[in-house]
Design an enzyme around this catalytic site. Structure first.
Site, PDB file in Angstrom:
ATOM      1  CE  LYS A  59       9.924  30.556   0.004  1.00 17.51           C
ATOM      2  NZ  LYS A  59       8.762  29.636   0.107  1.00 17.51           N
ATOM      3  CB  SER A  68       8.856  28.976   3.764  1.00 19.17           C
ATOM      4  OG  SER A  68       8.246  28.588   2.562  1.00 19.17           O
ATOM      5  CB  SER A 103       4.885  28.400   2.110  1.00 22.36           C
ATOM      6  OG  SER A 103       5.281  27.801   3.316  1.00 22.36           O
TER       7      SER A 103
END
Length: 437
Positions: free
Chosen positions: A78, A168, A192
């Protein structure tokens, strides 16, 4: 390209392909569907050093042997997880405000991936699934378009055109789901990892806070943030968790974790549910005040319960948390997150080596967004209410500590722990959708 870590390792061992071949194959897949074709916008950028790293890892086993099950395996992480700037990738949490910023070095989890022999293939977009919270900045900014970040644009679910990818960490989820990498790391403050894993048909593991270091991860809350794997197979997620978990002096929360981290893949036992007692806190997701589930989710959830029974588990249903309704109505989490975000983000920004845009505080980020609406806001949206609420906080005051204490009591003492003890349970199970950061 869909293959487990074991299948990929077997292919490497038998010279069916090399790690360089794997990197090229995943790059080709990203080129095919990320910005073109399906235009999933799951990957925000790729690693320009990946092919060189793969070449080194290809010859290393001949001299030193393999480092482990991740040796030569490409992984997506990420875009809030720092990687050394010298490698050529940014760490921005999806925002132009941090584009070109120089981090002090690798995050701890990135270091651990490299030591395990993994190749960091690129960075995943930060996207969300609801209009309340935008996923840029890990789903903590304000009322913005679903699935959107400034740098990454609009990401969508790979299983249905323009469908909600959720949370997210959706870029990480989509990357794993459609084979843009062998596996991925996401982060979670509140859902998330588990929600995009649900939406993208993955095995996501949200570790307990402290099991995995957050050093070098752009923060929301030191009390809730964690990093975890998102993969198509249980074994892959277990192997990734084994690689990244361990104590770290740069994150004092990890000092409460076990000194020795086990190999989680050794716990994968088809007979492990024999005699296990598993509870269903049904009131939380069967009540009108819980809006996270489509009705069909509960149908499939009940089918899963029957599968657990067939594997030897005893199901206690319902096994409700004593304060279940109070948890769904509490605002304590928002009080804690707003204060933590301001303090933790200001600390992160202050420690950056360089920030071309000049942002060094949350107030600077808010000002940058207002000055760069064409970059930082999608059409017809103009809100960064979560940022503004966090900036208005005044630090660790009595209201903050009261909310933090009440959170612990609600979720742990009078919540999960109470239910486990009351019904003599080994675990609790629930559907995973809901509002997420």
């Amino acid at each position: 390209m869909q293959a487990s870590f074991l299948e990929l390792q077997n292919g490497l061992d038998y010279d069916d392909f090399t790690s360089v071949d794997l990197v090229n194959a995943y790059f080709a897949r990203i080129e095919e569907v990320n910005l073109q074709g399906l235009a999933l916008r799951a990957v925000i950028e790729t690693n320009p050093a990946a092919l060189a790293q793969a070449a080194e890892l290809d010859w290393e086993p001949q001299v030193y042997g393999k480092r482990g099950p991740l040796h030569g395996i490409p992984i997506i992480i990420k875009d809030n997880i720092a990687t050394t700037a010298e490698e050529g990738m940014n760490t921005t949490a999806g925002s132009y405000a941090l584009l070109g910023s120089i981090v002090p070095g690798d995050s701890t989890v990135a270091e651990k991936l490299r030591r395990a022999g993994a190749i960091i293939l690129g960075k995943a977009n930060l996207v969300n699934h609801c209009l309340r919270l935008q996923s840029e900045w890990a789903h903590f900014r304000g009322n913005l378009a679903s699935g959107w970040s400034g740098r990454g644009g609009q990401c969508t679910n790979p299983y249905y055109p323009n469908a909600d990818p959720c949370g997210s960490s959706s870029g990480s989820g989509v990357s794993s789901a459609i084979g843009l990498a062998a596996g991925a790391l996401g982060s979670e403050t509140d859902g998330s990892i588990v929600c995009p894993s649900n939406q993208n048909n993955l095995v996501g593991i949200k570790p307990s806070v402290g099991l995995v270091s957050r050093s070098g991860v752009i923060p929301i809350s030191e009390h809730q943030d964690t990093v975890g794997p998102m993969c198509r197979w249980v074994t892959n997620s277990a192997a990734l968790l084994t690689a990244i978990a361990k104590r770290d002096v740069r994150d004092n929360y990890t000092l409460a974790a076990p000194a020795l981290v086990p190999d989680y893949t050794t716990a994968l036992n088809a007979n492990a549910l024999q005699g296990a007692r598993i509870g269903v806190p049904r009131i939380v997701f069967d009540q009108d005040n819980y809006t996270g589930n489509d009705p069909y989710v509960n149908v499939v959830f009940n089918q899963a319960i029957e599968t657990l029974k067939s594997l030897g588990a005893t199901i206690v249903d319902p096994a409700d948390l004593p304060d279940a309704i109070e948890i769904t109505q509490s605002n304590n989490e928002t009080v804690v997150l707003n204060t933590d975000f301001k303090i933790d983000l200001n600390r992160y920004l202050a420690n950056l080596v360089e920030v071309p845009t000049g942002v060094r505080t949350l107030a600077d980020v808010i000002a940058y967004n207002l000055a760069n609406l064409e970059l930082e806001l999608p059409t017809n949206y103009s809100d960064q209410s979560e940022f503004i609420a966090a900036e208005a906080t005044t630090g660790f005051n009595s209201s903050y500590y009261t909310a933090l204490y009440d959170d612990y009591a609600l979720g742990r003492t009078n919540g999960i722990d109470a239910a486990l003890q009351m019904y003599k349970l080994d675990a609790l199970i629930m559907p995973s959708p809901g509002t997420n950061r």
